[in-house]
Design a protein around this motif. Sequence first.
Motif, PDB file in Angstrom:
ATOM      1  N   LEU A  42       0.832  -1.210   0.000  1.00 50.17           N
ATOM      2  CA  LEU A  42       0.000   0.000   0.000  1.00 50.17           C
ATOM      3  C   LEU A  42       0.863   1.256   0.000  1.00 50.17           C
ATOM      4  CD1 LEU A  42      -2.866  -1.022   2.429  1.00 50.17           C
ATOM      5  CD2 LEU A  42      -2.980  -0.789  -0.055  1.00 50.17           C
ATOM      6  N   ARG A  43       1.998   1.229   0.720  1.00 48.89           N
ATOM      7  CA  ARG A  43       2.900   2.386   0.743  1.00 48.89           C
ATOM      8  C   ARG A  43       3.460   2.642  -0.657  1.00 48.89           C
ATOM      9  NH1 ARG A  43       7.624   3.849   0.115  1.00 48.89           N
ATOM     10  NH2 ARG A  43       8.475   1.765  -0.132  1.00 48.89           N
ATOM     11  N   ILE A  44       3.861   1.585  -1.345  1.00 53.13           N
ATOM     12  CA  ILE A  44       4.405   1.719  -2.701  1.00 53.13           C
ATOM     13  C   ILE A  44       3.345   2.297  -3.636  1.00 53.13           C
ATOM     14  CG2 ILE A  44       5.244   0.416  -4.702  1.00 53.13           C
ATOM     15  CD1 ILE A  44       6.559  -1.526  -2.626  1.00 53.13           C
ATOM     16  N   VAL A  45       2.116   1.787  -3.538  1.00 54.12           N
ATOM     17  CA  VAL A  45       1.027   2.296  -4.374  1.00 54.12           C
ATOM     18  C   VAL A  45       0.774   3.768  -4.063  1.00 54.12           C
ATOM     19  CG1 VAL A  45      -1.425   2.105  -4.941  1.00 54.12           C
ATOM     20  CG2 VAL A  45      -0.053   0.040  -4.620  1.00 54.12           C
ATOM     21  N   ALA A  46       0.699   4.103  -2.776  1.00 54.57           N
ATOM     22  CA  ALA A  46       0.430   5.485  -2.374  1.00 54.57           C
ATOM     23  C   ALA A  46       1.524   6.427  -2.847  1.00 54.57           C
ATOM     24  CB  ALA A  46       0.264   5.570  -0.858  1.00 54.57           C
ATOM     25  N   GLU A  47       2.764   5.985  -2.781  1.00 56.53           N
ATOM     26  CA  GLU A  47       3.885   6.806  -3.245  1.00 56.53           C
ATOM     27  C   GLU A  47       3.760   7.108  -4.739  1.00 56.53           C
ATOM     28  OE1 GLU A  47       8.126   5.245  -3.873  1.00 56.53           O
ATOM     29  OE2 GLU A  47       8.192   6.199  -1.892  1.00 56.53           O
ATOM     30  N   LEU A  48       3.463   6.087  -5.530  1.00 58.06           N
ATOM     31  CA  LEU A  48       3.305   6.276  -6.968  1.00 58.06           C
ATOM     32  C   LEU A  48       2.123   7.191  -7.266  1.00 58.06           C
ATOM     33  CD1 LEU A  48       4.034   5.648  -9.912  1.00 58.06           C
ATOM     34  CD2 LEU A  48       2.598   3.597  -9.726  1.00 58.06           C
ATOM     35  N   VAL A  49       1.000   6.952  -6.614  1.00 56.01           N
ATOM     36  CA  VAL A  49      -0.193   7.781  -6.836  1.00 56.01           C
ATOM     37  C   VAL A  49       0.115   9.230  -6.474  1.00 56.01           C
ATOM     38  CG1 VAL A  49      -2.543   8.234  -6.033  1.00 56.01           C
ATOM     39  CG2 VAL A  49      -1.848   5.907  -6.598  1.00 56.01           C
ATOM     40  N   GLY A  50       0.828   9.450  -5.361  1.00 60.29           N
ATOM     41  CA  GLY A  50       1.203  10.801  -4.959  1.00 60.29           C
ATOM     42  C   GLY A  50       2.058  11.499  -6.001  1.00 60.29           C
ATOM     43  N   GLU A  51       2.995  10.762  -6.587  1.00 56.84           N
ATOM     44  CA  GLU A  51       3.847  11.331  -7.631  1.00 56.84           C
ATOM     45  C   GLU A  51       3.027  11.697  -8.865  1.00 56.84           C
ATOM     46  OE1 GLU A  51       7.015   8.590  -8.475  1.00 56.84           O
ATOM     47  OE2 GLU A  51       7.642   8.541  -6.372  1.00 56.84           O
ATOM     48  N   LEU A  52       2.137  10.804  -9.244  1.00 57.50           N
ATOM     49  CA  LEU A  52       1.346  11.037 -10.447  1.00 57.50           C
ATOM     50  C   LEU A  52       0.311  12.133 -10.264  1.00 57.50           C
ATOM     51  CD1 LEU A  52       0.812   7.344 -11.567  1.00 57.50           C
ATOM     52  CD2 LEU A  52       2.383   9.018 -12.552  1.00 57.50           C
ATOM     53  N   ARG A  53      -0.151  12.327  -9.054  1.00 57.83           N
ATOM     54  CA  ARG A  53      -1.174  13.337  -8.764  1.00 57.83           C
ATOM     55  C   ARG A  53      -0.549  14.650  -8.290  1.00 57.83           C
ATOM     56  NH1 ARG A  53      -6.402  12.231  -8.126  1.00 57.83           N
ATOM     57  NH2 ARG A  53      -6.566  13.565  -6.289  1.00 57.83           N
ATOM     58  N   ALA A  54       0.754  14.774  -8.449  1.00 57.45           N
ATOM     59  CA  ALA A  54       1.478  16.009  -8.095  1.00 57.45           C
ATOM     60  C   ALA A  54       1.186  16.455  -6.661  1.00 57.45           C
ATOM     61  CB  ALA A  54       1.150  17.112  -9.088  1.00 57.45           C
ATOM     62  N   GLY A  55       1.204  15.491  -5.739  1.00 58.10           N
ATOM     63  CA  GLY A  55       1.069  15.830  -4.335  1.00 58.10           C
ATOM     64  C   GLY A  55      -0.350  16.002  -3.830  1.00 58.10           C
ATOM     65  N   ARG A  56      -1.339  15.917  -4.708  1.00 60.62           N
ATOM     66  CA  ARG A  56      -2.733  16.012  -4.235  1.00 60.62           C
ATOM     67  C   ARG A  56      -3.058  14.736  -3.476  1.00 60.62           C
ATOM     68  NH1 ARG A  56      -4.086  17.557 -10.019  1.00 60.62           N
ATOM     69  NH2 ARG A  56      -4.318  15.323 -10.067  1.00 60.62           N
ATOM     70  N   PRO A  57      -3.512  14.871  -2.238  1.00 64.06           N
ATOM     71  CA  PRO A  57      -3.732  13.669  -1.419  1.00 64.06           C
ATOM     72  C   PRO A  57      -4.855  12.782  -1.947  1.00 64.06           C
ATOM     73  CG  PRO A  57      -4.502  15.646  -0.281  1.00 64.06           C
ATOM     74  CD  PRO A  57      -3.852  16.092  -1.557  1.00 64.06           C
ATOM     75  N   LEU A  58      -4.646  11.494  -1.793  1.00 66.07           N
ATOM     76  CA  LEU A  58      -5.632  10.496  -2.183  1.00 66.07           C
ATOM     77  C   LEU A  58      -5.406   9.285  -1.288  1.00 66.07           C
ATOM     78  CD1 LEU A  58      -7.857   9.758  -4.261  1.00 66.07           C
ATOM     79  CD2 LEU A  58      -6.065   8.736  -5.640  1.00 66.07           C
ATOM     80  N   THR A  59      -6.441   8.797  -0.668  1.00 68.05           N
ATOM     81  CA  THR A  59      -6.320   7.658   0.230  1.00 68.05           C
ATOM     82  C   THR A  59      -6.253   6.365  -0.575  1.00 68.05           C
ATOM     83  OG1 THR A  59      -7.553   8.819   1.930  1.00 68.05           O
ATOM     84  CG2 THR A  59      -7.385   6.435   2.153  1.00 68.05           C
ATOM     85  N   VAL A  60      -5.255   5.550  -0.268  1.00 62.88           N
ATOM     86  CA  VAL A  60      -5.085   4.249  -0.907  1.00 62.88           C
ATOM     87  C   VAL A  60      -5.429   3.187   0.136  1.00 62.88           C
ATOM     88  CG1 VAL A  60      -3.452   2.671  -1.978  1.00 62.88           C
ATOM     89  CG2 VAL A  60      -3.292   5.124  -2.433  1.00 62.88           C
ATOM     90  N   LEU A  89      -7.833   5.072  -8.268  1.00 60.15           N
ATOM     91  CA  LEU A  89      -6.516   5.693  -8.148  1.00 60.15           C
ATOM     92  C   LEU A  89      -6.029   6.347  -9.431  1.00 60.15           C
ATOM     93  CD1 LEU A  89      -4.813   2.894  -6.025  1.00 60.15           C
ATOM     94  CD2 LEU A  89      -6.041   4.938  -5.236  1.00 60.15           C
ATOM     95  N   GLY A  90      -6.722   6.113 -10.539  1.00 61.21           N
ATOM     96  CA  GLY A  90      -6.366   6.757 -11.791  1.00 61.21           C
ATOM     97  C   GLY A  90      -5.107   6.225 -12.442  1.00 61.21           C
ATOM     98  N   ARG A 126       0.506   1.305 -14.159  1.00 51.26           N
ATOM     99  CA  ARG A 126       0.432  -0.025 -13.557  1.00 51.26           C
ATOM    100  C   ARG A 126       1.710  -0.812 -13.830  1.00 51.26           C
ATOM    101  NH1 ARG A 126      -4.858   0.668 -15.538  1.00 51.26           N
ATOM    102  NH2 ARG A 126      -4.585  -0.848 -17.201  1.00 51.26           N
ATOM    103  N   VAL A 127       2.321  -0.612 -14.990  1.00 45.74           N
ATOM    104  CA  VAL A 127       3.609  -1.251 -15.275  1.00 45.74           C
ATOM    105  C   VAL A 127       4.665  -0.700 -14.320  1.00 45.74           C
ATOM    106  CG1 VAL A 127       5.466  -1.438 -16.984  1.00 45.74           C
ATOM    107  CG2 VAL A 127       3.088  -1.783 -17.678  1.00 45.74           C
ATOM    108  N   GLU A 128       4.654   0.600 -14.093  1.00 47.78           N
ATOM    109  CA  GLU A 128       5.592   1.214 -13.144  1.00 47.78           C
ATOM    110  C   GLU A 128       5.359   0.664 -11.737  1.00 47.78           C
ATOM    111  OE1 GLU A 128       8.478   3.426 -11.196  1.00 47.78           O
ATOM    112  OE2 GLU A 128       8.282   2.905 -13.304  1.00 47.78           O
ATOM    113  N   LEU A 129       4.099   0.509 -11.357  1.00 47.67           N
ATOM    114  CA  LEU A 129       3.783  -0.044 -10.041  1.00 47.67           C
ATOM    115  C   LEU A 129       4.366  -1.444  -9.892  1.00 47.67           C
ATOM    116  CD1 LEU A 129       2.314  -0.097  -7.323  1.00 47.67           C
ATOM    117  CD2 LEU A 129       0.261  -0.842  -8.572  1.00 47.67           C
ATOM    118  N   LEU A 130       4.167  -2.279 -10.888  1.00 45.50           N
ATOM    119  CA  LEU A 130       4.695  -3.632 -10.835  1.00 45.50           C
ATOM    120  C   LEU A 130       6.221  -3.611 -10.725  1.00 45.50           C
ATOM    121  CD1 LEU A 130       3.960  -6.605 -10.858  1.00 45.50           C
ATOM    122  CD2 LEU A 130       4.133  -6.554 -13.348  1.00 45.50           C
TER     123      LEU A 130
END
Length: 124
Positions: A14-32, A42-43, A49-53
Amino acid sequence: MTAAADGAIEAEVLRIVAELVGELRAGRPLTVAPDSHLERDLGLDSLARVELLARIERKAGVRLPPDTLAAAETHAEELGFDPLLIVAIMAVESSFNHRAVSNMGALGLMQVIPPYHKDKIGTH
């Protein structure tokens, strides 16, 4: 594996997913959360998703077959689950070792027990 270890692995995924989502959303918070849908909630498009993997592979120190996430997405959709849940189960159950064998005879990424799940594993 203990419940504490399972929880730690899930938290790390979940931390890895949240980190990626945070980067992609330019710091706008989103709960994972474990039930967050990768694309809808999560958009994450296919490239994300390839980057996440890749990030999960680096953290786990493994190399997964290229179609792992696609297969997780396909089967998760068929069963009404989120692919992130499938990936988290693989992390917890086998540490992404597709050759994992438990002392109870469970096999592979999802640790399926063949005598009980022949309908799920086919003739592979």
